[in-house]
Design an enzyme around this catalytic site. Structure first.
Site, PDB file in Angstrom:
ATOM      1  N   THR A 191       0.824  -1.210   0.000  1.00 43.42           N
ATOM      2  CA  THR A 191       0.000   0.000   0.000  1.00 43.42           C
ATOM      3  C   THR A 191       0.862   1.267   0.000  1.00 43.42           C
ATOM      4  OG1 THR A 191      -1.686  -1.191   1.249  1.00 43.42           O
ATOM      5  CG2 THR A 191      -1.846   1.206   1.261  1.00 43.42           C
ATOM      6  N   VAL A 192       1.761   1.374   0.974  1.00 42.06           N
ATOM      7  CA  VAL A 192       2.545   2.617   1.105  1.00 42.06           C
ATOM      8  C   VAL A 192       3.670   2.666   0.070  1.00 42.06           C
ATOM      9  CG1 VAL A 192       3.836   4.084   2.699  1.00 42.06           C
ATOM     10  CG2 VAL A 192       1.966   2.661   3.569  1.00 42.06           C
ATOM     11  N   ALA A 233      13.864  19.751  -3.515  1.00 45.12           N
ATOM     12  CA  ALA A 233      15.010  19.051  -2.924  1.00 45.12           C
ATOM     13  C   ALA A 233      16.341  19.625  -3.417  1.00 45.12           C
ATOM     14  CB  ALA A 233      14.935  17.566  -3.263  1.00 45.12           C
ATOM     15  N   GLU A 254      -3.423  -2.577   9.770  1.00 41.64           N
ATOM     16  CA  GLU A 254      -2.114  -3.214   9.880  1.00 41.64           C
ATOM     17  C   GLU A 254      -2.205  -4.657   9.383  1.00 41.64           C
ATOM     18  OE1 GLU A 254       0.824  -1.561  10.981  1.00 41.64           O
ATOM     19  OE2 GLU A 254      -0.647  -0.048  10.483  1.00 41.64           O
ATOM     20  N   LYS A 277       2.495   4.785  18.170  1.00 47.27           N
ATOM     21  CA  LYS A 277       2.577   6.186  17.720  1.00 47.27           C
ATOM     22  C   LYS A 277       2.670   7.143  18.905  1.00 47.27           C
ATOM     23  CE  LYS A 277      -0.124   5.056  13.602  1.00 47.27           C
ATOM     24  NZ  LYS A 277      -1.482   4.827  13.106  1.00 47.27           N
TER      25      LYS A 277
HETATM   26  P1  NDP Z   1       1.627  -3.855   2.901  1.00 49.91           P
HETATM   27  O1  NDP Z   1       1.467  -5.196   3.494  1.00 49.91           O
HETATM   28  O2  NDP Z   1       0.603  -3.342   1.978  1.00 49.91           O
HETATM   29  O3  NDP Z   1       3.044  -3.762   2.149  1.00 49.91           O
HETATM   30  C1  NDP Z   1       4.205  -4.412   2.586  1.00 49.91           C
HETATM   31  C2  NDP Z   1       4.884  -4.985   1.360  1.00 49.91           C
HETATM   32  O4  NDP Z   1       6.154  -5.515   1.735  1.00 49.91           O
HETATM   33  C3  NDP Z   1       4.083  -6.143   0.730  1.00 49.91           C
HETATM   34  O5  NDP Z   1       4.067  -6.001  -0.666  1.00 49.91           O
HETATM   35  C4  NDP Z   1       4.860  -7.363   1.196  1.00 49.91           C
HETATM   36  O6  NDP Z   1       4.713  -8.468   0.347  1.00 49.91           O
HETATM   37  C5  NDP Z   1       6.267  -6.816   1.140  1.00 49.91           C
HETATM   38  N1  NDP Z   1       7.230  -7.620   1.876  1.00 49.91           N
HETATM   39  C6  NDP Z   1       7.032  -8.392   2.972  1.00 49.91           C
HETATM   40  N2  NDP Z   1       8.178  -8.962   3.354  1.00 49.91           N
HETATM   41  C7  NDP Z   1       9.106  -8.587   2.451  1.00 49.91           C
HETATM   42  C8  NDP Z   1      10.495  -8.858   2.310  1.00 49.91           C
HETATM   43  N3  NDP Z   1      11.152  -9.648   3.158  1.00 49.91           N
HETATM   44  N4  NDP Z   1      11.147  -8.308   1.268  1.00 49.91           N
HETATM   45  C9  NDP Z   1      10.494  -7.503   0.408  1.00 49.91           C
HETATM   46  N5  NDP Z   1       9.190  -7.208   0.496  1.00 49.91           N
HETATM   47  C10 NDP Z   1       8.506  -7.732   1.522  1.00 49.91           C
HETATM   48  O7  NDP Z   1       1.835  -2.851   4.116  1.00 49.91           O
HETATM   49  P2  NDP Z   1       1.628  -1.284   4.120  1.00 49.91           P
HETATM   50  O8  NDP Z   1       2.156  -0.686   2.888  1.00 49.91           O
HETATM   51  O9  NDP Z   1       0.237  -0.990   4.535  1.00 49.91           O
HETATM   52  O10 NDP Z   1       2.535  -0.879   5.365  1.00 49.91           O
HETATM   53  C11 NDP Z   1       3.945  -0.753   5.254  1.00 49.91           C
HETATM   54  C12 NDP Z   1       4.437  -0.023   6.508  1.00 49.91           C
HETATM   55  O11 NDP Z   1       3.838   1.268   6.545  1.00 49.91           O
HETATM   56  C13 NDP Z   1       4.067  -0.693   7.827  1.00 49.91           C
HETATM   57  O12 NDP Z   1       5.112  -0.466   8.738  1.00 49.91           O
HETATM   58  C14 NDP Z   1       2.820   0.063   8.267  1.00 49.91           C
HETATM   59  O13 NDP Z   1       2.644   0.050   9.657  1.00 49.91           O
HETATM   60  C15 NDP Z   1       3.182   1.450   7.795  1.00 49.91           C
HETATM   61  N6  NDP Z   1       2.043   2.353   7.579  1.00 49.91           N
HETATM   62  C16 NDP Z   1       0.985   1.964   6.816  1.00 49.91           C
HETATM   63  C17 NDP Z   1      -0.041   2.842   6.549  1.00 49.91           C
HETATM   64  C18 NDP Z   1      -1.207   2.480   5.716  1.00 49.91           C
HETATM   65  O14 NDP Z   1      -2.127   3.297   5.573  1.00 49.91           O
HETATM   66  N7  NDP Z   1      -1.255   1.288   5.139  1.00 49.91           N
HETATM   67  C19 NDP Z   1      -0.001   4.212   7.102  1.00 49.91           C
HETATM   68  C20 NDP Z   1       1.172   4.522   7.871  1.00 49.91           C
HETATM   69  C21 NDP Z   1       2.156   3.615   8.097  1.00 49.91           C
HETATM   70  P3  NDP Z   1       3.497  -9.511   0.615  1.00 49.91           P
HETATM   71  O15 NDP Z   1       2.238  -8.759   0.301  1.00 49.91           O
HETATM   72  O16 NDP Z   1       3.784 -10.608  -0.311  1.00 49.91           O
HETATM   73  O17 NDP Z   1       3.570  -9.879   2.053  1.00 49.91           O
HETATM   74  N1  HSE Z   2      -3.203   0.918  10.493  1.00 59.65           N
HETATM   75  C1  HSE Z   2      -2.860   2.265  10.684  1.00 59.65           C
HETATM   76  C2  HSE Z   2      -4.122   3.074  10.924  1.00 59.65           C
HETATM   77  C3  HSE Z   2      -2.129   2.793   9.483  1.00 59.65           C
HETATM   78  O1  HSE Z   2      -5.213   2.575  10.640  1.00 59.65           O
HETATM   79  O2  HSE Z   2      -4.022   4.193  11.419  1.00 59.65           O
HETATM   80  C4  HSE Z   2      -1.606   4.177   9.664  1.00 59.65           C
HETATM   81  O3  HSE Z   2      -0.594   4.217  10.596  1.00 59.65           O
END
Ligand code: NDP
Ligand code: HSE
Length: 437
Positions: A13-14, A33, A190, A205
């Site tokens: 997602t991110v 930048a 999450e 947080k």
């Molecule tokens: P996702 O699960 O959508 O993305 C994580 C990605 O990393 C997936 O594509 C996953 O693959 C991949 N991945 C897992 N393990 C590995 C590895 N060993 N090597 C390479 N890639 C890997 O998570 P989010 O994007 O939602 O979240 C990412 C971070 O951002 C987290 O720390 C979350 O807490 C934080 N965050 C998220 C927010 C949100 O709105 N979603 C907001 C703020 C912070 P696979 O899908 O195959 O597991």
């Molecule tokens: N799972 C978290 C939330 C993502 O819902 O706020 C953002 O940190």
């Protein structure tokens, strides 16, 4: 001037949002930048899985360590999440002299102290704006914008998923599980959604914000954490009737005895701005002694909203690449050797007022017994509401609002009331905050 090469770990997602924002706004971003930012490489576990961004121009790998070990890459953007492989990757990246940007609040809240120390030693920066309140630049605001203040307290809605659930329950009477499933589909939740519901994500947080606000080391294990899963529709309606809303708040307060660090459902007056922050939106109120209360509001989760904070961190690092590492903005706002060991108060010492929902048998004298127990514990009742028994399977719901009392007295009162034969169910207690300036 040569572009700055970055490597992204995780294209979920991110990660996808970050690629999209960096690509779409590349010209604006370079103008800010002072250098072009090139997504040189990206890693994801499963490269065959469809991504939410165009990766055709990016050198992809399924081994994130390829990026960590690539000497061309100056900034590693960790968007995998969790405290397993993400921690290993961040440590290795720092050891290899790379700056790190992360959205990973669990990693920072739990391992931040050691990671910052290592980064300091290696002369690199770890930036984590996206870790708190999604797209809201709250870290920058507190660390830099409020640097002249003694921060007295902060309170915020800092989990988008939880706020989305509470809002949908209140506004549409929707079912908890159904709303959670939607939050997951929208990419808000999450990987383990109990982190959202049980307040763990908010506690991560809050831990980070409290350290920045008060200049104390990160102490996630001392944060009191209570989730929203026990809140019933009847509490939502009762709160409404009494002029309040139930919000899941993170609260950090500096008192003469120490720091309060707590995440729990909270009744707040309907007229407060925080009471009207709905859906996935987050908001944080920070009270500084000089500026007074300040409010920060915006999307707390979601692909591009979070990417906005990730990209801002990348830009900050690019701007500071040539600065003396000793003179960069400190990770936790205060210089590392100036962090204080102010104690975190146990919950039993916290003083708040309360909403109590007590289901009693329909018998004479019950109310008198309850008020006597409260009075013996020095608890003053502010308001009382008794509902019709027939609506609640013969039970009489009694709703009370109390004046402020130290939590240990309330614990004792609740234990005594729950021991009465006329009170068969456990009591629902929700803390209240007026959040006045
Ligand atoms: P996702 O699960 O959508 O993305 C994580 C990605 O990393 C997936 O594509 C996953 O693959 C991949 N991945 C897992 N393990 C590995 C590895 N060993 N090597 C390479 N890639 C890997 O998570 P989010 O994007 O939602 O979240 C990412 C971070 O951002 C987290 O720390 C979350 O807490 C934080 N965050 C998220 C927010 C949100 O709105 N979603 C907001 C703020 C912070 P696979 O899908 O195959 O597991
Ligand atoms: N799972 C978290 C939330 C993502 O819902 O706020 C953002 O940190």
């Amino acid at each position: 001037m040569q572009s700055v090469k970055i490597g992204i770990l995780g294209l979920g997602t991110v990660g996808s949002g970050t690629v999209n924002v960096l690509t779409r706004n590349s010209r604006e971003i370079s103008r800010r930048a002072g250098r072009d930012i090139e997504i040189y490489r990206a890693a994801d576990r499963d490269l065959d899985k469809p991504k939410g961004c165009d990766t055709s121009a990016i050198n992809l790998t399924d081994d994130a360590f390829d990026i960590i070990n690539d000497p061309e890459i100056q900034i590693v953007v960790e968007l995998i999440g969790g405290t397993g492989v993400a921690k290993e990757l961040v440590i290795k990246a720092i050891e290899n002299g790379k700056h790190v940007v992360t959205a990973n609040k669990a990693l920072i809240a739990i391992h931040g102290n050691e990671l910052f120390e290592l980064a300091q030693e290696k002369g690199v920066t770890i930036s984590f704006e996206a870790a708190v309140a999604g797209g809201i630049p709250i870290i920058k605001a507190m660390r830099e914008g409020l640097a002249g203040n003694r921060i007295e307290w902060l309170a915020g809605i800092i989990n988008g998923t939880g706020n989305f659930i509470l809002t949908e329950m209140r506004e549409k009477g929707r079912d908890f599980a159904d709303v959670l499933a939607e939050a997951q589909a929208l990419g808000y939740a999450e990987a383990d959604p109990t982190f959202d519901i049980e307040g763990i994500d908010a506690a991560h947080k809050l831990t980070i914000m409290a350290s920045i606000a008060f200049g104390i080391p990160l102490q996630f294990d001392k944060c009191y954490t209570e989730g929203i899963s026990r809140i019933a529709q009847e509490d939502v309606l009762n709160a409404n009737e009494l002029g309040y809303r139930i919000k899941h708040l993170g609260i950090a307060k500096k008192t003469t005895a120490g720091v309060e660090l707590r995440v729990h459902p909270t009744l707040i007056p309907q007229r407060r701005l925080l009471a009207n922050v709905n859906g996935v939106m987050n908001a944080v109120v920070v009270k500084g002694d000089a500026v007074g209360p300040t409010l920060y509001y915006g999307a707390g989760a979601g692909s591009e909203a979070t990417a906005s904070a990730v990209v801002a961190d990348i830009v900050d690092i690019v701007r500071a690449l040539t600065t003396d590492p000793e003179n960069r903005v400190p990770h936790l706002a205060f210089q590392p050797d100036a962090l204080k060991d102010t104690p975190i108060l146990p919950m039993s010492e916290v003083v708040t007022s309360y909403y109590l929902r007590i289901h009693t048998l329909d018998k004479p004298g019950v109310l008198a017994d309850i008020t006597r127990i409260l009075s013996n514990e020095g608890i003053n009742i502010e308001a009382i509401l008794q509902k019709q028994p027939e609506e609640h399977e013969g039970m009489v719901p009694i709703i009370m609002l109390t004046q402020a009392v130290v939590e240990k007295n309330m614990d004792q009162a609740i234990a005594q009331i729950e021991a009465l034969d006329t009170v068969p169910d456990s009591i629902m207690r929700i803390r209240m905050e007026s959040l006045g300036g």
